[in-house]
Enzyme design. Structure first.
Site, short mmCIF file in Angstrom:
data_model
loop_
_atom_site.label_atom_id
_atom_site.label_comp_id
_atom_site.label_asym_id
_atom_site.label_seq_id
_atom_site.Cartn_x
_atom_site.Cartn_y
_atom_site.Cartn_z
N MET A 30 -23.31 -18.25 -18.14
CA MET A 30 -22.97 -18.74 -16.81
C MET A 30 -21.77 -17.99 -16.25
O MET A 30 -21.15 -18.43 -15.28
CB MET A 30 -22.69 -20.25 -16.85
N HIS A 37 -18.42 -14.62 -25.32
CA HIS A 37 -19.58 -13.95 -24.74
C HIS A 37 -19.63 -12.49 -25.22
O HIS A 37 -20.69 -11.97 -25.54
CB HIS A 37 -19.51 -13.95 -23.21
N VAL A 176 -16.31 -18.04 -31.49
CA VAL A 176 -15.09 -17.23 -31.40
C VAL A 176 -13.96 -18.14 -30.91
O VAL A 176 -14.15 -18.91 -29.96
CB VAL A 176 -15.29 -16.04 -30.43
N SER A 186 -15.27 -21.16 -21.05
CA SER A 186 -14.91 -20.92 -19.64
C SER A 186 -14.17 -22.14 -19.09
O SER A 186 -13.36 -22.02 -18.17
CB SER A 186 -16.17 -20.67 -18.82
P1 AMP Z 1 -21.97 -20.28 -21.20
O1 AMP Z 1 -21.57 -19.16 -20.30
O2 AMP Z 1 -20.89 -21.26 -21.47
O3 AMP Z 1 -23.28 -20.89 -20.80
O4 AMP Z 1 -22.25 -19.61 -22.62
C1 AMP Z 1 -23.16 -18.55 -22.76
C2 AMP Z 1 -23.38 -18.27 -24.22
O5 AMP Z 1 -22.15 -17.91 -24.83
C3 AMP Z 1 -23.91 -19.51 -24.98
O6 AMP Z 1 -24.86 -19.09 -25.93
C4 AMP Z 1 -22.66 -20.02 -25.65
O7 AMP Z 1 -22.92 -20.75 -26.83
C5 AMP Z 1 -21.93 -18.72 -25.96
N1 AMP Z 1 -20.52 -18.99 -26.16
C6 AMP Z 1 -19.67 -19.63 -25.31
N2 AMP Z 1 -18.45 -19.74 -25.86
C7 AMP Z 1 -18.52 -19.17 -27.10
C8 AMP Z 1 -17.60 -18.98 -28.16
N3 AMP Z 1 -16.34 -19.39 -28.08
N4 AMP Z 1 -18.05 -18.35 -29.28
C9 AMP Z 1 -19.33 -17.93 -29.39
N5 AMP Z 1 -20.25 -18.07 -28.41
C10 AMP Z 1 -19.84 -18.69 -27.28
#
Ligand code: AMP
Length: 280
Positions: A30, A37, A176, A186
């Site tokens: 997103m 990411h 991470v 985010s």
């Molecule tokens: P989002 O933009 O929040 O929808 O996340 C996109 C992808 O990044 C999803 O698969 C999340 O699980 C992954 N993601 C978000 N934060 C982390 C993090 N701290 N460590 C690993 N993957 C992450």
């Protein structure tokens, strides 16, 4: 790097790569990209000849009182990061492109979607599963990369892929964290300096749970200790804290084998989630 807004153009590019036999790794996001990411994108880069990232703030996964309109959208910085990481295609469709007027079909992974975050955010995982399936149909990746940070989401996507025989390999990637243990998100940008300072206690409470996995005796006792730690975070309210079977997400009756400890906590107005593996 190609920046693509149109579904047909993304699909055509992916088709062309597939015809040349080039494996495509896909990272759906997103936006408001951070090192979490970036880790997914790097892994996709290592394992595939081509990499596509999507940035789409999916309205269907936000509840009416949630943060859709204020969700951060720093597109120029996201684009630069993708460029630096060697992404081949950045898919950035509008909401209308993904959901043309009159769409009526949704996808729901029953059972897994109503628990944990799904119980607190009704309809959230239906929105997630629907958009992930639609993105898979457009992008047609060989592999798709998801973070363990959103553990329930990862398990729901795995289940959907299995149940619908989708020809894509799901790769789960470790969470991470910042140096102090806070899982990158985010939404961390919403935290006040004070909230940010206390937020790492979430991970500390989960680590306590992981240490107690072999000693606590029962899930209830372990949860009582973790809950006690979480309640010491000033201004925090607990949405849930659960020990579950990692595949079914059902509550564990005994501390045995490989389990997952998950929590969602509101720190001020910001909802933070985190989870940790337990080996009992
Ligand atoms: P989002 O933009 O929040 O929808 O996340 C996109 C992808 O990044 C999803 O698969 C999340 O699980 C992954 N993601 C978000 N934060 C982390 C993090 N701290 N460590 C690993 N993957 C992450």
């Amino acid at each position: 790097m190609k920046v693509i807004g149109r579904r047909a153009e993304m699909a055509a590019l992916s088709d062309a790569w597939r015809r040349r036999g080039l494996a495509l790794g896909f990272v759906p996001t997103m936006g408001a990209l951070h090192e979490g990411h970036a880790a997914l994108i790097r892994r996709a880069r290592r394992q595939n000849k081509r990499v596509a990232v999507s940035i789409f703030v999916n309205p269907a996964q936000f509840g009416p009182k949630e943060d859709l309109s204020r969700y951060p959208r720093p597109f120029a910085a996201d684009r630069r990061l993708c460029e630096r990481l060697g992404v081949d295609a950045l898919y950035h469709p509008s909401a209308r492109e993904v959901y043309p007027k009159g769409v009526r079909t949704t996808v729901e992974v029953q059972g897994l979607s109503d628990l944990l975050c799904g119980a607190v955010r009704p309809g959230h995982f239906k929105g997630v599963a629907t958009v992930v399936l639609k993105l898979f149909v457009t992008v047609r990746p060989s592999r798709a990369y998801f973070g363990e940070k959103d553990f329930q989401q990862l398990q729901i996507v795995r289940r959907m892929v299995r149940d619908l025989d989708l020809p894509v390999e799901i790769v789960g990637c470790p969470t991470v964290r910042d140096g102090d243990g806070l899982a990158l998100s985010s939404r961390n940008a919403y935290l006040s300096p004070f909230e940010r300072a206390v937020a790492p206690k979430l991970h500390q409470a989960l680590r306590l749970g992981a240490r107690l996995a072999r000693k606590a005796g029962t899930p209830l006792r372990l949860l009582r200790e973790v809950r006690r730690e979480l309640l010491m975070i000033p201004g925090a309210t607990i949405d849930y804290v659960s020990v579950v079977d990692p595949a079914s997400l059902e509550d564990a009756r005994r501390l045995k084998g490989r389990l997952r400890l998950l929590t969602a906590v509101r720190v001020g107005k910001t909802r933070l989630i985190d989870n940790i593996a337990l080996s009992c």
